[in-house]
Design an enzyme around this catalytic site. Sequence first.
Site, short mmCIF file in Angstrom:
data_model
loop_
_atom_site.label_atom_id
_atom_site.label_comp_id
_atom_site.label_asym_id
_atom_site.label_seq_id
_atom_site.Cartn_x
_atom_site.Cartn_y
_atom_site.Cartn_z
CD GLN A 12 -8.71 26.24 19.67
OE1 GLN A 12 -8.21 25.72 18.68
NE2 GLN A 12 -8.06 27.10 20.42
CE1 TYR A 127 -6.47 33.79 28.26
CE2 TYR A 127 -4.10 33.50 28.04
CZ TYR A 127 -5.38 32.97 28.07
OH TYR A 127 -5.54 31.61 27.92
CE LYS A 131 -6.94 30.85 31.80
NZ LYS A 131 -8.26 30.12 31.68
N1 LIG Z 1 -6.29 28.94 23.10
C1 LIG Z 1 -5.05 28.93 23.58
O1 LIG Z 1 -4.08 29.12 22.84
C2 LIG Z 1 -4.79 28.69 25.05
C3 LIG Z 1 -3.48 28.79 25.53
C4 LIG Z 1 -3.24 28.57 26.90
C5 LIG Z 1 -4.30 28.26 27.74
N2 LIG Z 1 -5.56 28.17 27.24
C6 LIG Z 1 -6.66 27.88 28.17
O2 LIG Z 1 -7.23 26.63 27.80
C7 LIG Z 1 -8.64 26.65 28.06
C8 LIG Z 1 -9.38 26.22 26.81
O3 LIG Z 1 -9.04 27.11 25.74
P1 LIG Z 1 -9.76 27.01 24.31
O4 LIG Z 1 -8.77 27.43 23.30
O5 LIG Z 1 -10.49 25.72 24.18
O6 LIG Z 1 -10.83 28.20 24.47
P2 LIG Z 1 -11.94 28.67 23.43
O7 LIG Z 1 -11.89 27.83 22.19
O8 LIG Z 1 -11.85 30.15 23.33
O9 LIG Z 1 -13.28 28.26 24.20
C9 LIG Z 1 -13.76 29.00 25.28
C10 LIG Z 1 -15.26 28.83 25.30
O10 LIG Z 1 -15.79 29.67 26.34
C11 LIG Z 1 -16.94 30.28 25.82
N3 LIG Z 1 -17.35 31.50 26.49
C12 LIG Z 1 -16.89 32.77 26.26
N4 LIG Z 1 -17.59 33.65 26.98
C13 LIG Z 1 -18.50 32.94 27.67
C14 LIG Z 1 -19.53 33.30 28.58
N5 LIG Z 1 -19.79 34.57 28.91
N6 LIG Z 1 -20.29 32.32 29.11
C15 LIG Z 1 -20.08 31.03 28.77
N7 LIG Z 1 -19.14 30.62 27.91
C16 LIG Z 1 -18.36 31.58 27.37
C17 LIG Z 1 -16.55 30.58 24.39
O11 LIG Z 1 -17.66 30.94 23.62
P3 LIG Z 1 -17.43 31.96 22.37
O12 LIG Z 1 -16.52 31.30 21.41
O13 LIG Z 1 -18.83 32.16 21.88
O14 LIG Z 1 -16.83 33.21 22.96
C18 LIG Z 1 -15.91 29.28 23.98
O15 LIG Z 1 -16.85 28.33 23.53
C19 LIG Z 1 -8.95 28.07 28.57
O16 LIG Z 1 -8.94 28.09 29.96
C20 LIG Z 1 -7.78 28.90 28.05
O17 LIG Z 1 -7.53 30.04 28.86
C21 LIG Z 1 -5.83 28.36 25.91
#
Ligand SMILES: NC(=O)c1ccc[n+]([C@@H]2O[C@H](COP(=O)([O-])OP(=O)(O)OC[C@H]3O[C@@H](n4cnc5c(N)ncnc54)[C@H](OP(=O)(O)O)[C@@H]3O)[C@@H](O)[C@H]2O)c1
Length: 289
Positions: A12, A127, A131
């Site tokens: 995202q 999680y 983190k």
């Molecule tokens: N989403 C939320 O609500 C939320 C809330 C608080 C903080 N955050 C933090 O914000 C950041 C961005 O979140 P986001 O929502 O953009 O995350 P996201 O959409 O889940 O994107 C994470 C990316 O990492 C990839 N990934 C997973 N396993 C991997 C691997 N083994 N090697 C390489 N890449 C891999 C995923 O691929 P796949 O999709 O193929 O698995 C995905 O493209 C993260 O640090 C998250 O912890 C997110």
Amino acid sequence: MRKLLIFGCDGQVGSALVSLLAPRDDVQVTALDIGEVDLTDDAATAAAVLDNAPDWVINTSAHTAVDRAESEIELAHQLNAVAPAVIAQACAQCGAAMVHYSTDYVFDGDAGRPYVESDTPNPRSVYGRTKLDGEQAVAAALERHVILRTAWVYSPGGKNFVNTMLNLAADRDELRVVKDQFGSPTLAEDLARVTLDIVDQVESGGVASPWGITHATGSGVTNWAEFAAAILETAGVDGVRVTPIPGSEYPTPAPRPAYSVLSNDRLHDLFGLALPPWRDSLARCLAQR
Ligand SMILES: NC(=O)c1ccc[n+]([C@@H]2O[C@H](COP(=O)([O-])OP(=O)(O)OC[C@H]3O[C@@H](n4cnc5c(N)ncnc54)[C@H](OP(=O)(O)O)[C@@H]3O)[C@@H](O)[C@H]2O)c1
């Protein structure tokens, strides 16, 4: 020209960063996801940084499936703690700065007021714990790091609460949604924009001490039930009722904090930045969807 390396470019926040950077000719972007580098491979992860020798690494990749993490502890630890440490160490080796993301779920949610960066974390889920380990590993390995703690991230195309509610509403007339967990919805594009603003400010020498943890969420506070009702209303979905329920009626493998609102004061005071009110961003997201 500034060189920027993005991990998680299909996610995202990662894909929002890539879109915002596309028109810029002052930045050379290398965008990687699991197809290019699997972050369970430490040697490949370090090599990706060292071979690119970027000025900045932005790591958006993570194990973000909060409930699945309870049973995928090793993988969550690898992606949320080990890989960020490997990236930060490689950044230290080649002189890059790093932006990394963390979560409101590092807190237990019992404070009853917005958390500031200096509050003591007390994660209740795998999680959140992994983190937090990632935050600490990045900080230990690399001085020039910015960790943006965010929350409730959504985007037009990603796997998130907004799309889940709209998909469920397609074949139900009632959605029972938790009313007693409070937080701040954050549009991925808003977070990506703030990230690039911070990088630009640091590069221009405008901020004396930008390093460390900064909270960055959408402005305002809501709960999941109110958020769900706003999603349906803004999307123009008629005939679907949102019934607010207590969290005790919707048990999940990973416990959720009751009040994980983050104070964005440091983001404002240090960088002069704020994300828009969550309802405005929701409307923009739904218009793009
Ligand atoms: N989403 C939320 O609500 C939320 C809330 C608080 C903080 N955050 C933090 O914000 C950041 C961005 O979140 P986001 O929502 O953009 O995350 P996201 O959409 O889940 O994107 C994470 C990316 O990492 C990839 N990934 C997973 N396993 C991997 C691997 N083994 N090697 C390489 N890449 C891999 C995923 O691929 P796949 O999709 O193929 O698995 C995905 O493209 C993260 O640090 C998250 O912890 C997110």
